[in-house]
Design a protein around this motif. Structure first.
Motif, short mmCIF file in Angstrom:
data_model
loop_
_atom_site.label_atom_id
_atom_site.label_comp_id
_atom_site.label_asym_id
_atom_site.label_seq_id
_atom_site.Cartn_x
_atom_site.Cartn_y
_atom_site.Cartn_z
N PHE A 129 -36.05 19.08 10.57
CA PHE A 129 -34.58 18.34 10.52
C PHE A 129 -34.53 17.63 12.15
O PHE A 129 -34.26 16.66 12.34
CB PHE A 129 -33.62 18.98 10.18
N SER A 130 -34.56 18.78 12.97
CA SER A 130 -34.43 18.46 14.34
C SER A 130 -35.31 17.25 14.93
O SER A 130 -35.05 16.36 15.56
CB SER A 130 -34.48 19.53 15.11
N GLY A 131 -36.69 17.72 14.51
CA GLY A 131 -37.70 16.79 15.02
C GLY A 131 -37.52 15.24 14.53
O GLY A 131 -37.96 14.35 15.27
N LEU A 132 -37.21 15.11 13.12
CA LEU A 132 -37.05 13.80 12.74
C LEU A 132 -35.83 13.29 13.30
O LEU A 132 -35.71 12.01 13.70
CB LEU A 132 -36.93 13.97 11.16
N SER A 133 -34.85 14.04 13.77
CA SER A 133 -33.84 13.37 14.53
C SER A 133 -34.36 13.01 15.85
O SER A 133 -33.62 11.79 16.22
CB SER A 133 -32.49 14.41 14.75
N ILE A 134 -35.03 13.54 16.64
CA ILE A 134 -35.29 13.04 17.89
C ILE A 134 -36.44 11.84 17.84
O ILE A 134 -36.00 10.67 18.58
CB ILE A 134 -36.05 14.40 18.52
N THR A 135 -37.17 12.00 16.61
CA THR A 135 -38.07 10.72 16.39
C THR A 135 -37.36 9.52 16.15
O THR A 135 -37.67 8.50 16.47
CB THR A 135 -39.11 11.31 15.41
N LEU A 136 -36.56 9.72 15.43
CA LEU A 136 -35.51 8.66 15.15
C LEU A 136 -34.62 8.05 16.17
O LEU A 136 -34.64 6.96 16.39
CB LEU A 136 -34.34 9.01 14.00
N GLY A 137 -34.22 9.01 17.32
CA GLY A 137 -33.51 8.53 18.31
C GLY A 137 -34.56 7.56 19.28
O GLY A 137 -34.41 6.65 19.96
N PHE A 138 -35.80 8.14 19.07
CA PHE A 138 -36.92 7.23 20.11
C PHE A 138 -37.18 6.17 19.31
O PHE A 138 -37.85 5.28 19.85
CB PHE A 138 -37.83 8.21 20.48
N LEU A 139 -37.18 5.98 17.86
CA LEU A 139 -37.67 4.99 17.44
C LEU A 139 -37.06 3.85 17.75
O LEU A 139 -37.57 2.65 17.52
CB LEU A 139 -37.64 5.25 15.73
N SER A 140 -35.69 3.81 18.06
CA SER A 140 -35.12 2.58 18.33
C SER A 140 -35.70 1.91 19.41
O SER A 140 -35.41 0.67 19.71
CB SER A 140 -33.63 3.03 18.75
N PHE A 141 -36.41 2.57 20.11
CA PHE A 141 -37.02 2.09 21.59
C PHE A 141 -38.16 1.14 20.97
O PHE A 141 -38.41 -0.13 21.29
CB PHE A 141 -37.90 3.05 22.41
N ILE A 142 -38.90 1.39 19.88
CA ILE A 142 -40.01 0.82 19.31
C ILE A 142 -39.60 -0.48 18.69
O ILE A 142 -40.36 -1.74 18.89
CB ILE A 142 -40.88 1.54 18.47
N ILE A 143 -38.57 -0.68 17.98
CA ILE A 143 -38.08 -1.81 17.20
C ILE A 143 -37.04 -2.67 18.12
O ILE A 143 -36.65 -3.64 17.68
CB ILE A 143 -37.38 -1.36 16.16
N SER A 144 -36.95 -2.46 19.57
CA SER A 144 -36.36 -3.30 20.49
C SER A 144 -37.15 -4.43 20.96
O SER A 144 -38.32 -4.38 20.86
CB SER A 144 -36.14 -2.42 21.73
N PRO A 145 -36.43 -5.39 21.32
CA PRO A 145 -37.12 -6.91 21.69
C PRO A 145 -37.80 -6.63 23.11
O PRO A 145 -38.42 -7.51 23.48
CB PRO A 145 -35.89 -7.95 21.55
N SER A 146 -37.27 -5.66 23.79
CA SER A 146 -38.01 -5.43 25.24
C SER A 146 -39.48 -4.83 25.01
O SER A 146 -39.68 -3.55 24.71
CB SER A 146 -37.26 -4.30 25.99
N PRO A 147 -40.45 -5.44 25.66
CA PRO A 147 -41.83 -5.05 25.67
C PRO A 147 -41.92 -3.71 26.32
O PRO A 147 -42.80 -2.79 26.13
CB PRO A 147 -42.71 -6.14 26.15
N LEU A 148 -41.26 -3.51 27.36
CA LEU A 148 -41.26 -2.27 28.38
C LEU A 148 -40.69 -1.11 27.70
O LEU A 148 -41.37 0.11 27.42
CB LEU A 148 -40.63 -2.52 29.86
N LEU A 149 -39.60 -1.18 27.09
CA LEU A 149 -38.94 -0.26 26.09
C LEU A 149 -39.89 0.23 25.03
O LEU A 149 -39.74 1.56 24.45
CB LEU A 149 -37.40 -0.81 25.68
N LYS A 150 -40.33 -0.79 24.34
CA LYS A 150 -41.25 -0.52 23.24
C LYS A 150 -42.46 0.35 23.76
O LYS A 150 -43.05 1.27 23.03
CB LYS A 150 -41.94 -1.64 22.62
N ASN A 151 -42.91 -0.04 25.07
CA ASN A 151 -44.09 0.90 25.29
C ASN A 151 -43.66 2.19 25.74
O ASN A 151 -44.29 3.26 25.28
CB ASN A 151 -44.65 0.20 26.82
N ILE A 152 -42.43 2.39 26.28
CA ILE A 152 -42.06 3.73 26.49
C ILE A 152 -41.63 4.46 25.40
O ILE A 152 -41.85 5.85 25.21
CB ILE A 152 -40.67 3.74 27.53
#
Length: 826
Positions: A413-436
């Motif tokens: 539960f906790s790990g998926l929550s963290i992953t979801l929080g970080f997932l928003s970076f990947i779907i952002s329009p910023s190439p640098l934020l996607k990378n991070i």
């Protein structure tokens, strides 16, 4: 030791080369993250396609010694670079002069052409004077006609005299004016203008005047009304050249800009995709100070490699100390450290594999992985271990399986929550934020693998008697810390509304610090303060102190000349130099000239702005930022940096952070069957994040532009862990709501405090880095985790939940609780 743990050791050995060499794959330049959405990329495309600019970067080298020694040192070191072109001080000055004369030559020619008729008149006058001196009697006759007839001392004898008299009688004006004008009409000899009625008959005076005469500009002015100096008549081209050079100053560069205090400045041009490894090799093999755009990134790479090793060592030492204090048993400590190392190896291995699919490991992405993986892996593993210790003390059959089912569910539960929080970076329009974001998701997923599976394999494989060593019994999951946590949580429930008020005040103070403090993009943030490139940048301000911005305006410069003129004036007023349709260097040109065509191509107008500060310096960034804010398309290294920073910051606060909050809130709402708990959790995470930002600004004052983003991202995502541990434990407990809250805080307190200390230690290890940027992340995050662990979770969370009471679980669709109940029944 059973065989099920053997594959993990094989994996540990196989992945170790990747862990040890991963920094060789780090990317330090911003170039991979530049896309056509950035104005600097558009400008670079226009420069290359329409203005024939080459894609090159400058490396600045400061060498001590005489010129021959300095030249030899630099020239011998070029072998470490590919396609490098050395520009000596004399080469630069020659190129600068050639460019200058190329720009002013049309103006010189235009001025020269205007002077040519006057020069021809001057030549004719000199010939006329020589003729007069040889034929003096003819000139005497002209004087007698001109001045004698009007005063009746000479009578109009002959055709010329009669013609003079006729013209004279027809003219208006004074007697002298009529006489002279009539004379010019008849004799066309301007030298008669040198005399008058009172002296024309003085033969010796006339002859002397003609012999000593040199003021041709006087005669030219009378004849043409053009006032020009004598030298303009004698040598119009030299005069035009000197005149233009005096009005349009050359670039204020001399040999003193390349030689000062016993040092020589050389410039090396390299392709902008030059290997940073080669630049590092060049820097390490030359006895000189090297700086510039690419050397800054190369130095950052060297510092990162050193810091990464130091961070890993410090992290292991800190974790070992904390684990010894908390667990006091050797084998569990070794298990936890091994699980963290395995998690780190898996994370870096996944990133390494991603490079084969076009992923670039940005150095910041690579650097934040160790503390995240070490912290989360050990946190999750401790939860597993403590649950195992608890089940063993209860005498549960098969304690490993039971702890795996209960703790494992919480970890998922906790790990998926963290992953979801970080997932928003990947779907952002910023190439640098996607990378991070990719690196953060990989770190969170990689942390789950050893925590769930390696720990289980280790506990199944190692007999309890070894796990106890050197103690006689397993570590006790209950100790005196629980009494403290119980007291704190009960006190928090009692003073719930006071605590709520304190939270509001802290939130307000944190937000105030966030919106009132500024960030920077200074190079001293991403390289050690004593690094070569920092020293080079400081020295460079006393040498050739310019960085170049390229400004592109769409359309014909003739239609936007006023705008171009005002823009050029703004840059020149800020001590810059401008080469474009309305200026040459520091000289503004009010009217349109040939320059409009020189800087115009395919419906684009180019302006080259020389900013009087080194690349990436605060002064250069500030002026370039003003140009971008004015709405202009700006290219160059400074502009690239600004576009990336502005876009990344804007996307994070307007897209990534809101999406992170929404994703985590919705996910926890579904999992917990409650709307209130996720909202309350989000607010407490936001409070912790704001406290972290306030601590960062309090400690470091002005910070690197990326630091607040990373602190927000880490705190908002990692803070979920401890809250989820408490929430799931509340669902396991029985009794009244407040009692369940106290029991949950008490029973999870050891895990939460231990995990918090370890995670804080992992991030505090970044404080050992030389790079200030890493210190700005590590120290505030570490302190904020301690705040979250010892203040937010045991005090603020119980207070808020006690206020909400049964509304915590509204509308009451408790998916997790049903699972917990089922587990208890099983």
């Amino acid at each position: 030791m059973r065989l099920q743990i053997l594959p993990w050791f094989i994996l540990l050995i196989l992945l170790s080369p990747i862990l040890l060499g991963i920094q060789n794959y780090f990317v330090y330049s911003d170039s991979p993250f530049l896309t056509p959405q950035y104005g600097s990329v558009v400008v670079k495309h226009i420069l290359v396609k329409y203005f024939n600019y080459s894609e090159e970067d400058n490396i600045y080298v400061l060498v001590s010694g005489n010129y021959s020694q300095a030249f030899k040192e630099v020239n011998n070191s070029l072998k470490y670079l590919s396609d490098a072109k050395l520009i000596t001080p004399y080469d630069y000055l020659n190129q600068s002069n050639q460019t200058y004369f190329k720009l002013i030559s049309p103006i010189i020619n235009s001025t020269y052409e205007k002077l040519l008729p006057l020069h021809s008149l001057y030549v004719n006058l000199t010939k006329e004077r020589a003729y007069i001196l040889q034929n003096f009697s003819i000139f005497e006759y002209e004087l007698n006609v001109t001045y004698g007839i009007p005063i009746h001392k000479f009578y109009p004898v002959g055709a010329e005299a009669e013609k003079f008299y006729y013209i004279y009688s027809q003219l208006n004006g004074s007697e002298l004016q009529r006489a002279r004008n009539a004379s010019l009409a008849v004799f066309k000899d301007p030298f008669v203008l040198l005399f008058s009625f009172s002296n024309y008959s003085n033969t010796s005076l006339v002859r002397s005047t003609l012999l000593n005469f040199s003021n041709y500009s006087y005669l030219v002015k009378i004849l043409t009304r053009e006032s020009v100096p004598e030298n303009a008549l004698v040598d119009p081209f030299s005069y035009a050249t000197n005149q233009v050079e005096s009005e349009i100053k050359p670039m204020p560069i001399s040999l003193s800009n390349f030689h000062r205090d016993g040092k020589w400045l050389f410039i090396i041009q390299v392709p902008n995709n030059e290997s940073l490894t080669q630049i590092e090799e060049f820097m390490s093999n030359i006895n000189a100070t090297v700086t510039g755009h690419l050397p800054i990134y190369a130095e950052s790479g060297i510092a990162t490699e050193k810091d990464l090793k130091v961070i890993d060592i410090v992290t292991v030492i800190l974790l070992s100390i904390f684990l010894v204090l908390l667990i006091r048993a050797l084998v569990p400590i070794l298990i936890l450290i091994l699980s963290a190392v395995i998690g780190l190896e898996i994370a870096y291995a996944l990133l390494f594999l991603a490079t084969f699919f076009g992923y670039h490991i940005y150095y910041i992405s690579g650097l934040v992985i160790p503390p995240i993986v070490f912290g989360i892996t050990v946190d999750y593993s401790i939860l597993f271990l403590y649950r195992y210790f608890e089940e063993v003390r209860k005498g549960t059959d098969n304690p490993v399986s039971k702890s795996f089912r209960t703790a494992g569910r919480a970890l998922l539960f906790s790990g998926l929550s963290i992953t979801l929080g970080f997932l928003s970076f990947i779907i952002s329009p910023s190439p640098l934020l996607k990378n991070i974001g990719i690196a953060l998701v990989v770190a969170s997923v990689s942390s789950l693998v050893p925590a769930l599976f390696f720990i289980r394999s280790a506990l199944l494989a190692i007999p309890q008697k070894y796990i106890k060593f050197p103690r006689k019994e397993l570590p006790n999951p209950f100790d005196i810390r629980q009494k403290y946590l119980e007291t704190m949580s009960r006190g928090a429930i009692k003073w719930r509304y006071v605590i709520l008020g304190v939270m509001v005040i802290l939130g307000f103070l944190g937000y105030s610090a966030f919106i009132t403090h500024t960030t920077n993009v200074g190079i001293n943030e991403i390289v050690p303060p004593n690094s070569e490139v920092v020293a080079g940048e400081q020295e460079l301000t006393h040498f050739l102190n310019y960085s170049v911005d390229y400004i592109v305006i769409k359309g014909n410069p003739n239609s936007s000349y006023t705008q171009i003129y005002n823009l050029s004036k703004f840059i020149i007023d800020n001590n810059g130099l401008v080469y474009g349709p309305a200026s040459i260097g520091s000289t503004l040109i009010k009217n349109q000239t040939y320059l409009t065509n020189l800087y115009f191509s395919h419906n684009y107008t180019l302006i080259e702005a020389y900013i009087p500060y080194p690349v990436f310096s605060n002064g250069a960034i500030n002026i370039t930022k003003q140009l971008i804010d004015m709405g202009y398309l700006v290219g160059g290294s400074n502009a690239e940096r600004i576009y990336i920073v502005d876009n990344t910051v804007h996307v994070y606060y307007t897209f990534v952070l809101p999406l992170t909050i929404i994703l985590i809130t919705v996910y926890l709402g579904i999992v917990l069957g409650s709307v209130i708990v996720p909202l309350r959790l989000s607010l407490t995470l936001l409070l912790s994040s704001l406290v972290g930002i306030a601590l960062m600004f309090t400690i470091f004052n002005q910070v690197y532009w990326l630091s607040p983003l990373i602190v927000f991202a880490i705190m908002y995502s990692l803070g979920i862990d401890y809250d989820m541990f408490i929430i799931i434990r509340i669902l396991e407990e029985k009794g009244e709501e407040e009692e369940r809250i106290v029991k949950a805080v008490k029973n999870t307190g050891l895990v939460v405090t231990a995990a918090g200390l370890i995670l804080a230690g992992a991030f505090m290890s970044l404080g050992s880095a030389d790079m200030r940027f890493l210190q700005e992340i590590g120290i505030p995050v570490g302190l904020t985790i301690l705040f979250d662990t010892f203040i937010v979770r045991p005090i603020m969370v119980p207070a808020i939940m006690a206020i909400l009471k049964e509304y915590n679980w509204w509308p009451g669709l408790r998916t997790v609780e049903k699972y917990v109940v089922d587990e208890k029944q099983n």
